[in-house]
Design a protein around this motif. Structure first.
Motif, PDB file in Angstrom:
ATOM      1  N   ALA A   1      12.480   1.809   4.337  1.00  0.00           N
ATOM      2  CA  ALA A   1      12.166   1.921   2.911  1.00  0.00           C
ATOM      3  C   ALA A   1      11.226   0.801   2.480  1.00  0.00           C
ATOM      4  O   ALA A   1      10.286   1.022   1.705  1.00  0.00           O
ATOM      5  CB  ALA A   1      13.448   1.887   2.090  1.00  0.00           C
ATOM      6  N   MET A   2      11.458  -0.402   3.005  1.00  0.00           N
ATOM      7  CA  MET A   2      10.609  -1.536   2.652  1.00  0.00           C
ATOM      8  C   MET A   2       9.186  -1.327   3.172  1.00  0.00           C
ATOM      9  O   MET A   2       8.214  -1.587   2.459  1.00  0.00           O
ATOM     10  CB  MET A   2      11.196  -2.831   3.232  1.00  0.00           C
ATOM     11  CG  MET A   2      10.492  -4.079   2.763  1.00  0.00           C
ATOM     12  SD  MET A   2      11.331  -5.597   3.223  1.00  0.00           S
ATOM     13  CE  MET A   2      11.345  -5.477   4.995  1.00  0.00           C
ATOM     14  N   GLU A   3       9.046  -0.827   4.405  1.00  0.00           N
ATOM     15  CA  GLU A   3       7.719  -0.554   4.962  1.00  0.00           C
ATOM     16  C   GLU A   3       6.980   0.479   4.120  1.00  0.00           C
ATOM     17  O   GLU A   3       5.800   0.334   3.832  1.00  0.00           O
ATOM     18  CB  GLU A   3       7.826  -0.054   6.410  1.00  0.00           C
ATOM     19  CG  GLU A   3       8.160  -1.116   7.414  1.00  0.00           C
ATOM     20  CD  GLU A   3       7.050  -2.142   7.571  1.00  0.00           C
ATOM     21  OE1 GLU A   3       5.867  -1.757   7.552  1.00  0.00           O
ATOM     22  OE2 GLU A   3       7.377  -3.327   7.686  1.00  0.00           O
ATOM     23  N   ARG A   4       7.700   1.524   3.726  1.00  0.00           N
ATOM     24  CA  ARG A   4       7.062   2.563   2.901  1.00  0.00           C
ATOM     25  C   ARG A   4       6.632   2.000   1.559  1.00  0.00           C
ATOM     26  O   ARG A   4       5.549   2.301   1.065  1.00  0.00           O
ATOM     27  CB  ARG A   4       8.018   3.737   2.705  1.00  0.00           C
ATOM     28  CG  ARG A   4       8.135   4.591   3.923  1.00  0.00           C
ATOM     29  CD  ARG A   4       8.988   5.800   3.674  1.00  0.00           C
ATOM     30  NE  ARG A   4       9.131   6.561   4.903  1.00  0.00           N
ATOM     31  CZ  ARG A   4      10.168   7.306   5.188  1.00  0.00           C
ATOM     32  NH1 ARG A   4      11.156   7.422   4.340  1.00  0.00           N
ATOM     33  NH2 ARG A   4      10.223   7.960   6.323  1.00  0.00           N
ATOM     34  N   SER A   5       7.496   1.169   0.932  1.00  0.00           N
ATOM     35  CA  SER A   5       7.145   0.619  -0.373  1.00  0.00           C
ATOM     36  C   SER A   5       5.964  -0.331  -0.260  1.00  0.00           C
ATOM     37  O   SER A   5       5.101  -0.373  -1.134  1.00  0.00           O
ATOM     38  CB  SER A   5       8.341  -0.079  -1.023  1.00  0.00           C
ATOM     39  OG  SER A   5       8.665  -1.266  -0.341  1.00  0.00           O
ATOM     40  N   LYS A   6       5.891  -1.101   0.858  1.00  0.00           N
ATOM     41  CA  LYS A   6       4.723  -1.966   1.079  1.00  0.00           C
ATOM     42  C   LYS A   6       3.456  -1.135   1.179  1.00  0.00           C
ATOM     43  O   LYS A   6       2.431  -1.478   0.609  1.00  0.00           O
ATOM     44  CB  LYS A   6       4.886  -2.769   2.379  1.00  0.00           C
ATOM     45  CG  LYS A   6       5.792  -3.954   2.284  1.00  0.00           C
ATOM     46  CD  LYS A   6       5.787  -4.654   3.641  1.00  0.00           C
ATOM     47  CE  LYS A   6       6.850  -5.703   3.744  1.00  0.00           C
ATOM     48  NZ  LYS A   6       6.898  -6.281   5.101  1.00  0.00           N
ATOM     49  N   ARG A   7       3.540  -0.016   1.926  1.00  0.00           N
ATOM     50  CA  ARG A   7       2.373   0.841   2.104  1.00  0.00           C
ATOM     51  C   ARG A   7       1.955   1.449   0.764  1.00  0.00           C
ATOM     52  O   ARG A   7       0.771   1.484   0.431  1.00  0.00           O
ATOM     53  CB  ARG A   7       2.668   1.926   3.131  1.00  0.00           C
ATOM     54  CG  ARG A   7       1.464   2.740   3.515  1.00  0.00           C
ATOM     55  CD  ARG A   7       1.731   3.704   4.657  1.00  0.00           C
ATOM     56  NE  ARG A   7       2.826   4.589   4.392  1.00  0.00           N
ATOM     57  CZ  ARG A   7       3.982   4.607   5.077  1.00  0.00           C
ATOM     58  NH1 ARG A   7       4.174   3.784   6.063  1.00  0.00           N
ATOM     59  NH2 ARG A   7       4.939   5.456   4.772  1.00  0.00           N
TER      60      ARG A   7
END
Length: 146
Positions: free
Chosen positions: A103-109
């Motif tokens: 979820a954190m990777e997606r939000s960063k992207r």
């Protein structure tokens, strides 16, 4: 005459050429590249045993002179992005599989993409403002008012 000379070759040049072509294969940048191998199931490679279906393993041999192989774990296709992730260790795999990290990777992207869109829009807006400034600039008074 040398002991290993071929009696069927007439002159020294032909003999030299034959010796040259019989030389052992080269090492270094001109050596034949070792091939990568892909594994798709735990039956093919033990490093896939603890992973869910859809993961694969890429074995990449290092350059000539060593038998060492680097392994890369390749994630299943992400349904949102259509992409796969190439990870270098089981620790990276575990971190990737943690839902909070995903979820954190997606939000960063998403944040990065929003920032890129914002920059493009600001650039376009400033160009429009500069080009239209002459039309919207306040008019200077031409004479005394009465």
């Amino acid at each position: 005459a040398k002991m290993d000379e071929d009696p069927l070759l007439d002159d020294e040049e032909e003999q030299e050429e034959a010796e040259w072509s019989a030389a052992p294969p080269r090492r270094g940048p001109h050596a034949k590249k070792k091939e990568r191998h892909f594994y798709y199931s735990p039956q093919e490679h033990h490093l896939l045993e603890d992973l869910p279906e859809g993961w694969s393993l890429e074995a990449v041999p290092r350059g000539s002179g060593t038998k060492h192989v680097d392994y890369y774990w390749i994630s299943p296709v992400d349904l949102d992005t259509g992409r796969q992730k190439r990870l270098r260790s089981m620790n990276e795999v575990r971190a990737y599989m943690n839902p909070q990290n995903i979820a954190m990777e997606r939000s960063k992207r998403v944040d990065y993409e929003k920032e890129q869109v914002r920059k493009v829009l600001e650039s376009l807006l400033s160009k429009v403002e500069r080009r239209c400034a002459k039309f919207f600039a306040p008019k200077k008074p031409t004479g005394p008012r009465q």
